[in-house]
Design a protein around this motif. Structure first.
Motif, PDB file in Angstrom:
ATOM      1  N   LEU A 184       0.832  -1.206   0.000  1.00  0.00           N
ATOM      2  CA  LEU A 184       0.000   0.000   0.000  1.00  0.00           C
ATOM      3  C   LEU A 184       0.866   1.256   0.000  1.00  0.00           C
ATOM      4  CD1 LEU A 184      -2.835  -1.045   2.484  1.00  0.00           C
ATOM      5  CD2 LEU A 184      -2.903  -0.978  -0.008  1.00  0.00           C
ATOM      6  N   GLN A 185       2.015   1.197   0.660  1.00  0.00           N
ATOM      7  CA  GLN A 185       2.932   2.333   0.608  1.00  0.00           C
ATOM      8  C   GLN A 185       3.410   2.583  -0.817  1.00  0.00           C
ATOM      9  OE1 GLN A 185       6.110   1.549   3.357  1.00  0.00           O
ATOM     10  NE2 GLN A 185       4.929   2.161   5.158  1.00  0.00           N
ATOM     11  N   ASN A 186       3.692   1.504  -1.522  1.00  0.00           N
ATOM     12  CA  ASN A 186       4.117   1.660  -2.922  1.00  0.00           C
ATOM     13  C   ASN A 186       2.992   2.224  -3.784  1.00  0.00           C
ATOM     14  OD1 ASN A 186       6.751   0.671  -2.577  1.00  0.00           O
ATOM     15  ND2 ASN A 186       6.063  -1.440  -2.731  1.00  0.00           N
ATOM     16  N   ILE A 187       1.750   1.789  -3.521  1.00  0.00           N
ATOM     17  CA  ILE A 187       0.620   2.318  -4.290  1.00  0.00           C
ATOM     18  C   ILE A 187       0.433   3.805  -4.010  1.00  0.00           C
ATOM     19  CG2 ILE A 187      -1.881   2.199  -4.588  1.00  0.00           C
ATOM     20  CD1 ILE A 187      -1.717  -0.787  -4.099  1.00  0.00           C
ATOM     21  N   ALA A 188       0.479   4.173  -2.712  1.00  0.00           N
ATOM     22  CA  ALA A 188       0.328   5.591  -2.359  1.00  0.00           C
ATOM     23  C   ALA A 188       1.448   6.420  -2.970  1.00  0.00           C
ATOM     24  CB  ALA A 188       0.301   5.743  -0.840  1.00  0.00           C
ATOM     25  N   GLY A 218       4.646   2.640 -12.769  1.00  0.00           N
ATOM     26  CA  GLY A 218       3.485   1.852 -12.406  1.00  0.00           C
ATOM     27  C   GLY A 218       2.967   2.224 -11.032  1.00  0.00           C
ATOM     28  N   LEU A 219       1.883   1.574 -10.602  1.00  0.00           N
ATOM     29  CA  LEU A 219       1.331   1.849  -9.276  1.00  0.00           C
ATOM     30  C   LEU A 219       2.178   1.236  -8.172  1.00  0.00           C
ATOM     31  CD1 LEU A 219      -2.518   1.425  -9.784  1.00  0.00           C
ATOM     32  CD2 LEU A 219      -1.254   3.527  -9.334  1.00  0.00           C
ATOM     33  N   PHE A 220       2.932   0.184  -8.482  1.00  0.00           N
ATOM     34  CA  PHE A 220       3.727  -0.482  -7.470  1.00  0.00           C
ATOM     35  C   PHE A 220       5.220  -0.161  -7.602  1.00  0.00           C
ATOM     36  CE2 PHE A 220      -0.025  -3.096  -8.195  1.00  0.00           C
ATOM     37  CZ  PHE A 220      -0.496  -3.259  -6.908  1.00  0.00           C
ATOM     38  N   VAL A 258      21.292  -1.543 -18.323  1.00  0.00           N
ATOM     39  CA  VAL A 258      20.852  -2.502 -17.311  1.00  0.00           C
ATOM     40  C   VAL A 258      19.444  -2.145 -16.848  1.00  0.00           C
ATOM     41  CG1 VAL A 258      21.326  -3.486 -15.034  1.00  0.00           C
ATOM     42  CG2 VAL A 258      23.220  -2.914 -16.563  1.00  0.00           C
ATOM     43  N   TYR A 259      18.571  -3.161 -16.765  1.00  0.00           N
ATOM     44  CA  TYR A 259      17.183  -2.965 -16.334  1.00  0.00           C
ATOM     45  C   TYR A 259      17.122  -2.882 -14.817  1.00  0.00           C
ATOM     46  CZ  TYR A 259      12.325  -4.218 -15.294  1.00  0.00           C
ATOM     47  OH  TYR A 259      11.046  -4.242 -14.796  1.00  0.00           O
ATOM     48  N   VAL A 260      16.394  -1.881 -14.288  1.00  0.00           N
ATOM     49  CA  VAL A 260      16.240  -1.691 -12.844  1.00  0.00           C
ATOM     50  C   VAL A 260      14.760  -1.525 -12.535  1.00  0.00           C
ATOM     51  CG1 VAL A 260      16.785  -0.240 -10.851  1.00  0.00           C
ATOM     52  CG2 VAL A 260      18.501  -0.600 -12.628  1.00  0.00           C
ATOM     53  N   LEU A 261      14.252  -2.316 -11.568  1.00  0.00           N
ATOM     54  CA  LEU A 261      12.879  -2.196 -11.087  1.00  0.00           C
ATOM     55  C   LEU A 261      12.930  -1.702  -9.645  1.00  0.00           C
ATOM     56  CD1 LEU A 261       9.836  -2.683 -11.680  1.00  0.00           C
ATOM     57  CD2 LEU A 261      10.130  -4.953 -10.656  1.00  0.00           C
ATOM     58  N   THR A 262      12.401  -0.505  -9.393  1.00  0.00           N
ATOM     59  CA  THR A 262      12.508   0.134  -8.086  1.00  0.00           C
ATOM     60  C   THR A 262      11.121   0.336  -7.495  1.00  0.00           C
ATOM     61  OG1 THR A 262      14.485   1.316  -8.835  1.00  0.00           O
ATOM     62  CG2 THR A 262      13.409   2.124  -6.851  1.00  0.00           C
ATOM     63  N   PRO A 263      10.888  -0.082  -6.234  1.00  0.00           N
ATOM     64  CA  PRO A 263       9.600   0.210  -5.589  1.00  0.00           C
ATOM     65  C   PRO A 263       9.356   1.716  -5.523  1.00  0.00           C
ATOM     66  CG  PRO A 263      10.839  -1.425  -4.333  1.00  0.00           C
ATOM     67  CD  PRO A 263      11.768  -0.900  -5.381  1.00  0.00           C
ATOM     68  N   ASN A 264       8.117   2.117  -5.705  1.00  0.00           N
ATOM     69  CA  ASN A 264       7.801   3.545  -5.727  1.00  0.00           C
ATOM     70  C   ASN A 264       8.109   4.236  -4.407  1.00  0.00           C
ATOM     71  OD1 ASN A 264       6.895   3.586  -8.385  1.00  0.00           O
ATOM     72  ND2 ASN A 264       4.833   2.983  -7.813  1.00  0.00           N
ATOM     73  N   SER A 265       7.960   3.511  -3.290  1.00  0.00           N
ATOM     74  CA  SER A 265       8.242   4.127  -1.995  1.00  0.00           C
ATOM     75  C   SER A 265       9.707   4.512  -1.865  1.00  0.00           C
ATOM     76  CB  SER A 265       7.843   3.173  -0.861  1.00  0.00           C
ATOM     77  OG  SER A 265       8.555   1.946  -0.964  1.00  0.00           O
ATOM     78  N   GLU A 266      10.602   3.768  -2.512  1.00  0.00           N
ATOM     79  CA  GLU A 266      12.022   4.111  -2.478  1.00  0.00           C
ATOM     80  C   GLU A 266      12.273   5.433  -3.191  1.00  0.00           C
ATOM     81  OE1 GLU A 266      14.617   2.568  -1.045  1.00  0.00           O
ATOM     82  OE2 GLU A 266      13.304   1.066  -0.116  1.00  0.00           O
ATOM     83  N   LEU A 267      11.615   5.648  -4.304  1.00  0.00           N
ATOM     84  CA  LEU A 267      11.802   6.894  -5.050  1.00  0.00           C
ATOM     85  C   LEU A 267      11.120   8.065  -4.358  1.00  0.00           C
ATOM     86  CD1 LEU A 267      11.239   5.592  -8.689  1.00  0.00           C
ATOM     87  CD2 LEU A 267      13.404   6.126  -7.591  1.00  0.00           C
TER      88      LEU A 267
END
Length: 290
Positions: free
Chosen positions: A117-121, A151-153, A163-172
């Motif tokens: 939910l933190q990532n969605i927010a 994305g939302l997550f 290089v491909y990087v997938l980062t949670p939105n809360s980190e950013l």
């Protein structure tokens, strides 16, 4: 003592049951019919509201596509939940207890999925405030790359070396974001060391000529040269210029090479770091006697 069931009693009991079934059907027929109508109307209204919301948000050019889909689906499922509670109320079910149960379930799910939910927010805030967009190069506390999808997550990035990087939105969201692509222009300071014996004015003139000769260097703000520092073993001359953000690296690399070649051609040195050591021999006559 044996008990006998007479046929008249059986018929009487069956008649009573039939009457109760008929009364039940009559009493709840309107509730069933109303529930069916509510369900059909609810699906129609939910779908219509979803489409209207999606189209309405699409009138804003800056509104993100992912957020449009998310909000329109939230409205659709909110209407369907309301319809479900209303249908249960048609049959005499206490909706207050259902709403309380839904609240408890929502709280439990929220606690279990706290990180999600933190990532969605954070994703919603990133989509609304737009500290970066798709195609921009960012650096958020070491998380650097060109944004491919928000994305939302999570957010997808590609680093400068592919290089491909997938980062949670809360980190950013919880870090300071440096966006290198947002502003249309960027400034660069080309600082070069020259020797004390070299002509400072000539070095500055050469750098200015190189900047004026490159059409990618902007005329406004105008490029300028200056002596930024005098150190122990060299003098720092600096060329300050502005260029389009898309041309920043190509111009920087080109001027670095051109400056070195021009300095070599004009006899201006780029000295190595050096230290002067002075040795003073001691007078033998002043040495202490042994």
């Amino acid at each position: 003592m044996e008990t006998f069931i007479y046929p008249d009693d059986v018929l009487t009991t069956a008649g009573r049951l039939w009457i109760e079934v008929v009364d039940f059907a009559i009493a709840y027929s309107f509730s069933v019919l109303g529930a069916i109508i509510l369900i059909i109307a609810g699906f129609i209204v939910a779908g219509a509201l979803q489409r209207w919301t999606y189209r309405g948000l699409g009138r804003f050019p800056s509104f993100d596509e992912t957020l449009r889909r998310f909000l329109s689906k939230v409205i659709r499922y909110s209407v369907l939940v309301l319809v479900g509670v209303t249908v249960l109320a048609q049959f005499g079910v206490q909706t207050a207890s259902i709403i309380a149960a839904l609240g408890a379930v929502g709280l439990a799910i929220g606690l279990a999925l706290q990180g999600t939910l933190q990532n969605i927010a954070a994703g919603i805030m990133l989509l609304v405030l737009k500290p970066f967009r798709v195609g921009e190069y960012i650096d958020a506390g070491g998380i650097a790359g060109t944004v491919q999808e928000i994305g939302l997550f999570a957010t997808e990035l590609t680093t400068f070396d592919g290089v491909y990087v997938l980062t949670p939105n809360s980190e950013l969201w919880n870090r300071a974001v440096t966006n290198y692509s947002r502003n249309p222009t960027r400034r660069h300071d080309l600082a070069i060391r020259i020797g004390f014996e070299d002509d400072i004015n000539r070095a500055c003139d050469i750098l200015m000529e190189l900047a004026l000769a490159d059409k990618r260097v902007l005329a406004v703000p105008a490029p300028e040269t200056m002596v930024t520092e005098i150190r122990d073993s060299d003098v720092i001359v600096n060329l300050r210029y502005w260029t389009a953000a898309s041309d920043y690296w190509s111009v920087r690399f080109a001027l670095n090479k051109a400056a070195k070649l021009a300095f070599d051609k004009n006899g201006i040195t780029i000295p190595y770091p050096q230290h002067s050591v002075h040795y003073t021999p001691r007078d033998a006559s002043s040495a202490p006697a042994k």
